[in-house]
Design a protein around this motif. Structure first.
Motif, mmCIF file in Angstrom:
data_model
loop_
_atom_site.group_PDB
_atom_site.id
_atom_site.type_symbol
_atom_site.label_atom_id
_atom_site.label_comp_id
_atom_site.label_asym_id
_atom_site.label_seq_id
_atom_site.Cartn_x
_atom_site.Cartn_y
_atom_site.Cartn_z
ATOM 1 N N GLU A 141 4.599 -8.350 -10.866
ATOM 2 C CA GLU A 141 3.296 -7.992 -10.315
ATOM 3 C C GLU A 141 3.371 -7.556 -8.860
ATOM 4 O OE1 GLU A 141 -0.064 -10.556 -11.552
ATOM 5 O OE2 GLU A 141 1.436 -11.711 -12.654
ATOM 6 N N GLY A 142 4.565 -7.557 -8.295
ATOM 7 C CA GLY A 142 4.757 -7.014 -6.956
ATOM 8 C C GLY A 142 4.224 -7.873 -5.825
ATOM 9 N N PHE A 143 4.273 -9.207 -5.981
ATOM 10 C CA PHE A 143 3.830 -10.082 -4.896
ATOM 11 C C PHE A 143 4.992 -10.409 -3.977
ATOM 12 C CE2 PHE A 143 0.477 -11.107 -8.037
ATOM 13 C CZ PHE A 143 -0.626 -10.854 -7.232
ATOM 14 N N ASP A 144 4.707 -10.476 -2.676
ATOM 15 C CA ASP A 144 5.722 -10.885 -1.704
ATOM 16 C C ASP A 144 5.849 -12.402 -1.656
ATOM 17 O OD1 ASP A 144 6.402 -8.244 -0.459
ATOM 18 O OD2 ASP A 144 4.270 -8.272 0.010
ATOM 19 N N ILE A 145 4.710 -13.095 -1.753
ATOM 20 C CA ILE A 145 4.702 -14.567 -1.686
ATOM 21 C C ILE A 145 3.705 -15.098 -2.712
ATOM 22 C CG2 ILE A 145 4.313 -16.601 -0.226
ATOM 23 C CD1 ILE A 145 4.737 -14.821 2.219
ATOM 24 N N VAL A 271 3.303 -28.310 -2.340
ATOM 25 C CA VAL A 271 2.963 -26.897 -2.195
ATOM 26 C C VAL A 271 4.219 -26.122 -1.788
ATOM 27 C CG1 VAL A 271 1.482 -25.209 -1.042
ATOM 28 C CG2 VAL A 271 0.625 -27.525 -1.518
ATOM 29 N N TRP A 272 4.473 -25.027 -2.487
ATOM 30 C CA TRP A 272 5.652 -24.195 -2.237
ATOM 31 C C TRP A 272 5.235 -22.747 -1.984
ATOM 32 C CZ3 TRP A 272 10.550 -26.497 -2.522
ATOM 33 C CH2 TRP A 272 10.581 -27.772 -3.092
ATOM 34 N N ALA A 273 5.986 -22.080 -1.147
ATOM 35 C CA ALA A 273 5.868 -20.626 -1.000
ATOM 36 C C ALA A 273 7.058 -20.012 -1.719
ATOM 37 C CB ALA A 273 5.853 -20.224 0.467
ATOM 38 N N VAL A 274 6.785 -19.202 -2.726
ATOM 39 C CA VAL A 274 7.840 -18.648 -3.571
ATOM 40 C C VAL A 274 8.001 -17.165 -3.275
ATOM 41 C CG1 VAL A 274 8.614 -18.329 -5.947
ATOM 42 C CG2 VAL A 274 7.256 -20.335 -5.336
ATOM 43 N N THR A 275 9.240 -16.750 -3.039
ATOM 44 C CA THR A 275 9.535 -15.349 -2.737
ATOM 45 C C THR A 275 10.701 -14.873 -3.597
ATOM 46 O OG1 THR A 275 11.101 -15.905 -0.955
ATOM 47 C CG2 THR A 275 8.771 -15.648 -0.352
ATOM 48 N N ALA A 276 10.861 -13.572 -3.656
ATOM 49 C CA ALA A 276 11.974 -12.991 -4.415
ATOM 50 C C ALA A 276 13.211 -12.811 -3.554
ATOM 51 C CB ALA A 276 11.556 -11.646 -5.014
ATOM 52 N N THR A 277 13.072 -13.030 -2.243
ATOM 53 C CA THR A 277 14.190 -12.842 -1.332
ATOM 54 C C THR A 277 14.171 -13.928 -0.268
ATOM 55 O OG1 THR A 277 15.261 -11.259 0.176
ATOM 56 C CG2 THR A 277 12.862 -11.330 0.196
#
Length: 308
Positions: A141-145, A271-277
Motif C-alpha cells: 500500500e506504499g506506506f512509509d510508517i 506501540v511500534w513504528a513499522v518501516t520497510a527500511t
C-alpha cells in the motif's frame, strides 16, 4: 550504457600529479606509494590512448593533450563531489512525502496532534495520515510508517519500539452495579463482553497476563465491532466489559465514566513504528519515529498508573 575504462581515483591521482608536477609529491599528499601513483597514471594514459606527462629524471610536466584531459578530469571530479554532497544533504535533511498509517483512536487522539507539531518543525515534510482499524500492507500500500499496537509478525519489516502500553479490562459503573464484578478471569465468560476486532487480537479470546502468568478466556457477546469508537461508547453506556488500550481509556478512568475490572490482569500491547527500511537510510523516517517516541512516552502512555 557507456563503460568507462578508468575510475575516479585515476582522475584524482592525475590531477594531483599535474598540480604538484611530481609523482613523489603527489604520493605523499595522497598517502599512497609513488609506485601506485605511477600505476594509476599509466593506466589512465593507456585507457585514453595518449601521454599525459613528459617525464625526465628531474621533473614531470604535463603534455598538451594532458592539459585538455586535466580540464575534463576536474569537471568530472567536481560533478562527482557535487553528487556526493547533494545525496548527503538529502539523507541528512528531513524532506519530501511521508505516508503514515495507524488505528483510528490512536491516530485521531494522539498521532495526528504529534504529526501536526512535527510539521511545524519541518515545514518541507509532506505528511499524509491514514486511519484504519485493520492491518495494512506496508509495502503493497506504499506506506512509509505504520504505527501499530501489538507484536510485529512480518519478518521483512523493521520494527522500532515507540512506547510501552497495555490493554486493560474496564466497564461502566452502571454495568458493574447491575451485573456485579467478576472475581476471576473465568467469570468473564458469564458476563456481557464487548468485542473489538483489533488489528492483531484473536476475536472472542482474551489472553491476559495475571498473577499466574498468561491465561486465556473465551468470551461471547451480541455486541462487537471493528470500530473502536463504537465499542468504547457501548462500554460507557453500560452494555458490558471491554478490553482496550490503557491510553485509550485513561480519560474515562480518570473521570469515573469507566472503572477497572480485574485490575491484576492486563494484556501487553506496546506501540511500534513499522518501516520497510532502517531509519539510517532516510532522514524523514528517522526524525518522524524519534519524534513519535519522544511524544508518546508520556501522559496517557505512562504505565505506572495501571500497575503494569
Amino acid at each position: 550504457m557507456v563503460n568507462t575504462p578508468w575510475e575516479l581515483i585515476d582522475l584524482r591521482v592525475f590531477c594531483c600529479v599535474a598540480r604538484r608536477s611530481s609523482f613523489n609529491a603527489a604520493a605523499v599528499e595522497l598517502g599512497i606509494s609513488p609506485a601506485y601513483v605511477s600505476k594509476r597514471v599509466a593506466g589512465l594514459e593507456k585507457a585514453l590512448g595518449l601521454a599525459l606527462f613528459h617525464r625526465t629524471t628531474r621533473r614531470v610536466s604535463i603534455t598538451d593533450e594532458g592539459e585538455t584531459a586535466l580540464l575534463w578530469a576536474r569537471k568530472v571530479l567536481d560533478t562527482a563531489d557535487s553528487l556526493t554532497q547533494e545525496v548527503g544533504r538529502t539523507r541528512a535533511t528531513p524532506s519530501g512525502a511521508l505516508r503514515i498509517s495507524t488505528s483510528l483512536r490512536l491516530g485521531r487522539n494522539h498521532v495526528a496532534h504529534i504529526l501536526a507539531r512535527l510539521k511545524l518543525q519541518y515545514p518541507v515534510l509532506d505528511i499524509w495520515l491514514e486511519l484504519v482499524d485493520r492491518r495494512v500492507d506496508v509495502l503493497g500500500e506504499g506506506f512509509d510508517i505504520d504505527i501499530r499496537v501489538g507484536d510485529v509478525q512480518e519478518p521483512y519489516l523493521v520494527a522500532h519500539p515507540v512506547a510501552q502500553s497495555v490493554r486493560v479490562l474496564c466497564a461502566a459503573p452502571a454495568y458493574l452495579a447491575r451485573r456485579g464484578r467478576p472475581k476471576t478471569l473465568a467469570e468473564l465468560a458469564q458476563h456481557d463482553c464487548l468485542l473489538f476486532r483489533d488489528r492483531d487480537q484473536a476475536y472472542g479470546v482474551w489472553r491476559l497476563q495475571g498473577p499466574q502468568g498468561v491465561e486465556s478466556v473465551k468470551v461471547t457477546s451480541t455486541l462487537g465491532s471493528n470500530h473502536s469508537d463504537a465499542v468504547q461508547n457501548w462500554a460507557v453506556d453500560g452494555h458490558g466489559i471491554v478490553l482496550l488500550s490503557s491510553w485509550d481509556v485513561a480519560a474515562r478512568l480518570h473521570d469515573g465514566s469507566m472503572e477497572r475490572v480485574l485490575p491484576a490482569y492486563h494484556q501487553q500491547a506496546n506501540v511500534w513504528a513499522v518501516t520497510a527500511t532502517r531509519l539510517g537510510n532516510s532522514a524523514k523516517l528517522k526524525v518522524c519515529v524519534d519524534y513519535l517516541v519522544q511524544e508518546l512516552q508520556r501522559g496517557d502512555f505512562a504505565l505506572e498508573a495501571f500497575g503494569a
